[in-house]
Design an enzyme around this catalytic site. Structure first.
Site, PDB file in Angstrom:
ATOM      1  N   THR A  85      38.243  37.492  44.379  1.00 60.83           N
ATOM      2  CA  THR A  85      39.187  37.746  45.480  1.00 60.83           C
ATOM      3  C   THR A  85      38.769  39.058  46.145  1.00 60.83           C
ATOM      4  OG1 THR A  85      40.659  38.789  43.854  1.00 60.83           O
ATOM      5  CG2 THR A  85      41.183  36.535  44.484  1.00 60.83           C
ATOM      6  N   GLU A 150      34.017  45.682  32.677  1.00 59.26           N
ATOM      7  CA  GLU A 150      32.588  45.381  32.648  1.00 59.26           C
ATOM      8  C   GLU A 150      31.938  46.326  31.635  1.00 59.26           C
ATOM      9  OE1 GLU A 150      30.819  45.199  36.556  1.00 59.26           O
ATOM     10  OE2 GLU A 150      32.531  44.061  37.277  1.00 59.26           O
ATOM     11  N   GLY A 255      35.006  63.513  38.545  1.00 60.53           N
ATOM     12  CA  GLY A 255      33.618  63.381  38.989  1.00 60.53           C
ATOM     13  C   GLY A 255      33.569  62.744  40.359  1.00 60.53           C
ATOM     14  N   CYS A 262      36.602  46.046  41.329  1.00 63.40           N
ATOM     15  CA  CYS A 262      38.025  45.841  41.031  1.00 63.40           C
ATOM     16  C   CYS A 262      38.926  46.947  41.562  1.00 63.40           C
ATOM     17  CB  CYS A 262      38.213  45.693  39.534  1.00 63.40           C
ATOM     18  SG  CYS A 262      37.248  44.326  38.863  1.00 63.40           S
TER      19      CYS A 262
HETATM   20  C1  UGA Z   1      38.685  47.741  35.658  1.00 72.12           C
HETATM   21  C2  UGA Z   1      39.800  47.877  34.624  1.00 72.12           C
HETATM   22  O1  UGA Z   1      39.533  48.990  33.761  1.00 72.12           O
HETATM   23  C3  UGA Z   1      39.930  46.613  33.772  1.00 72.12           C
HETATM   24  O2  UGA Z   1      41.014  46.729  32.869  1.00 72.12           O
HETATM   25  C4  UGA Z   1      40.166  45.429  34.732  1.00 72.12           C
HETATM   26  O3  UGA Z   1      40.253  44.208  34.012  1.00 72.12           O
HETATM   27  C5  UGA Z   1      39.006  45.347  35.709  1.00 72.12           C
HETATM   28  O4  UGA Z   1      38.920  46.572  36.454  1.00 72.12           O
HETATM   29  C6  UGA Z   1      39.279  44.191  36.630  1.00 72.12           C
HETATM   30  O5  UGA Z   1      40.199  44.272  37.430  1.00 72.12           O
HETATM   31  O6  UGA Z   1      38.634  43.147  36.470  1.00 72.12           O
HETATM   32  P1  UGA Z   1      36.022  47.955  35.546  1.00 72.12           P
HETATM   33  O7  UGA Z   1      36.026  47.762  37.026  1.00 72.12           O
HETATM   34  O8  UGA Z   1      35.043  47.185  34.716  1.00 72.12           O
HETATM   35  O9  UGA Z   1      37.455  47.596  34.935  1.00 72.12           O
HETATM   36  O10 UGA Z   1      35.734  49.477  35.304  1.00 72.12           O
HETATM   37  P2  UGA Z   1      36.483  50.762  34.682  1.00 72.12           P
HETATM   38  O11 UGA Z   1      35.981  51.001  33.327  1.00 72.12           O
HETATM   39  O12 UGA Z   1      37.943  50.660  34.878  1.00 72.12           O
HETATM   40  O13 UGA Z   1      35.898  51.901  35.638  1.00 72.12           O
HETATM   41  C7  UGA Z   1      36.178  51.883  37.035  1.00 72.12           C
HETATM   42  C8  UGA Z   1      35.586  53.066  37.730  1.00 72.12           C
HETATM   43  O14 UGA Z   1      36.292  54.246  37.381  1.00 72.12           O
HETATM   44  C9  UGA Z   1      34.116  53.352  37.400  1.00 72.12           C
HETATM   45  O15 UGA Z   1      33.428  53.633  38.604  1.00 72.12           O
HETATM   46  C10 UGA Z   1      34.169  54.562  36.511  1.00 72.12           C
HETATM   47  O16 UGA Z   1      33.025  55.350  36.597  1.00 72.12           O
HETATM   48  C11 UGA Z   1      35.384  55.282  37.072  1.00 72.12           C
HETATM   49  N1  UGA Z   1      36.031  56.207  36.119  1.00 72.12           N
HETATM   50  C12 UGA Z   1      36.556  55.745  34.956  1.00 72.12           C
HETATM   51  C13 UGA Z   1      36.119  57.545  36.433  1.00 72.12           C
HETATM   52  O17 UGA Z   1      35.671  57.993  37.503  1.00 72.12           O
HETATM   53  N2  UGA Z   1      36.735  58.391  35.552  1.00 72.12           N
HETATM   54  C14 UGA Z   1      37.250  57.970  34.388  1.00 72.12           C
HETATM   55  O18 UGA Z   1      37.795  58.806  33.630  1.00 72.12           O
HETATM   56  C15 UGA Z   1      37.160  56.606  34.080  1.00 72.12           C
END
Ligand code: UGA
Length: 436
Positions: A85, A150, A255, A262
């Site tokens: 989506t 991911e 950062g 997502c």
């Molecule tokens: C996210 C959610 O965490 C999942 O629970 C959800 O199922 C998924 O989206 C989805 O909707 O399908 P994801 O996109 O794989 O998962 O990635 P995240 O681990 O959430 O990280 C997202 C972004 O945030 C990355 O760019 C990461 O670098 C950034 N991030 C994460 C930060 O900048 N700081 C942090 O402390 C943590």
């Protein structure tokens, strides 16, 4: 049980293979012939740790197959909808084309008693609309949002934190919830919370969770902006507030901010949906969350420019990372690549390296120079910026070794993931995001 999974992208391919790994008989269906051909041979079309193993295992066992033929969904007890989506091209709302097409093409093959389980992230209200069509076949629609990250997708699918089932009222809904309990039997048996709700709550759980995570990241990045003008250190601040169990340290990594397929599009789609519902003001703060997030990309590029006295023209800048986060080759809305493109736009000679995402990055931004080998990428660099916190850069890159390859001694830590003391000791001028 017999299951079909419609849509074999990051969500569906993992779901199909994971369901086969817990003993179900699964057919994965997608309209993309290349993707299906690759999956059918046991090859994952994207990088996801653990996926190749369960794909191979599922195919060898005969429990997992892939096809482009929707008719093969016929006879499955549960049909999962896991299509994308994405953000609409001309607005913030979610593009529902793929969900509608998947349901339309599935309907002729549904039998009374089948369960259709929506997993895609959709605007609240979608399931109620789709249920009207699904119910005419005698099947039941449930909304079963997915919370996989991911990089940890296999683990998150087989052993999730919680399971949510949005069901219709009454016996039909209770039966459908029981069917889902049977699908997820190993997780249910070990006591994973299984929350049964109405459709709207289930849909909202998903977007609320992502909105909260995005807000948490932007909160700490807003603190980084304040730290930058006061000389404070946002990483220490995050550690200190993170010790409060009510706050928690996770997702307080300041950062260059969040990206991926997502969080960015989900907060935008949520704002758009809230506006349609006449409640735009309730989530107006998400616009700010988005704005803070995007400012950090600009700030990272600016830090590099400042390190070179206001001009990066013809400077060799090595960008460590392209994926939106480590353990992924996904570059959708990647802050890492955004920073690289900005520096290129400012006249720098940009070399990008990444352990997994270079192919995808090169297709999307052919104007940048890509070098697969990290050390080769560092050779002759005037400055280095870390934008994806892969272990290859965070833990395994010795600053003295990096100094032996680079020409200059400027390092910008876009993820606050390096040991600043060690890099300084090796002669580097270190710049963090929101830390002195
Ligand atoms: C996210 C959610 O965490 C999942 O629970 C959800 O199922 C998924 O989206 C989805 O909707 O399908 P994801 O996109 O794989 O998962 O990635 P995240 O681990 O959430 O990280 C997202 C972004 O945030 C990355 O760019 C990461 O670098 C950034 N991030 C994460 C930060 O900048 N700081 C942090 O402390 C943590």
């Amino acid at each position: 049980m017999r299951l079909s999974v419609i849509g074999c992208g990051y969500l569906g391919a993992v779901h199909a293979a994971a369901m086969a790994s817990i003993g179900h008989d699964v057919v994965g269906i997608d309209v993309d012939e290349r993707k299906i051909a690759s999956l059918a041979q046991g090859e994952a079309p994207f990088f996801e740790p653990g996926l190749p193993e369960i794909l191979a295992e599922g195919i060898a066992s005969g429990r997992l197959r892939f096809t482009t033929d929707m008719a093969e969904a016929q006879g499955a007890d549960v049909h999962f909808i896991g299509v994308g989506t994405p953000q609409q091209k001309d607005g913030y709302a979610a593009d529902m084309t793929y969900v509608n097409a998947a349901v339309d093409s599935l309907i002729p093959y549904l039998r009374p008693g089948d369960v259709v389980a929506g997993k895609s992230t959709v605007p609240v209200g979608t399931a109620a609309g789709l249920a009207e069509r699904v119910t005419l076949t005698g099947a039941t629609l449930v909304w079963n949002p997915e919370f996989l990250r991911e990089g940890f997708a296999v683990k998150d699918t087989v052993d999730p934190d919680r399971l949510v089932a949005g069901v219709p009222e009454g016996e039909e809904g209770e039966r459908a919830a029981d069917v889902l309990r049977e699908v997820y039997h190993p997780a249910v048996a070990k006591g994973t919370p299984f929350i049964v709700t109405d459709y709207a709550t289930a849909e909202l759980v998903k977007v609320a969770a992502n909105a909260f995570l995005a807000t948490k990241i932007s909160f700490i990045n807003a603190m980084a902006e304040i730290a930058e003008v006061t000389g404070a250190d946002v990483t220490q601040l995050a550690d200190a507030i993170g010790h409060d169990a009510r706050i928690g340290r996770r997702f307080l990594g300041a950062g260059i901010g969040f990206g991926g397929g997502c969080l960015p599009k989900d907060i935008r789609a949520f704002s758009a949906r809230a506006e349609e519902l006449g409640r735009g003001e309730s989530v107006a703060f998400l616009r700010e969350v988005d704005a803070i997030n995007l400012r950090r990309r600009e700030r990272a590029a600016q830090l590099v420019v400042e390190a070179f006295d206001g001009n990066v023209f013809k400077k060799n800048i090595t960008v460590l990372g392209a994926a939106f986060k480590p353990h992924s080759d996904d570059i959708r809305d990647s802050p890492a690549l955004d920073v690289a493109v900005r520096l290129h736009g400012l006249g720098a000679w940009v070399t990008v390296t990444d352990p997994e995402a270079l192919g995808n990055a090169a297709r999307m931004h052919p104007q940048l120079n890509y070098v697969a080998d990290r050390d080769e990428a560092l050779r002759g660099a005037d400055g280095v910026i870390v934008v994806t916190e892969w272990d290859e850069y965070r833990r395994e890159l010795d600053p003295a070794h990096a100094a032996s390859l680079a020409t200059g001694r400027v390092v910008v830590d876009g993820r606050n993931c390096l040991d600043a003391t060690a890099w300084r000791a090796a002669g580097w001028t270190y710049y963090g995001m929101g830390r002195p």
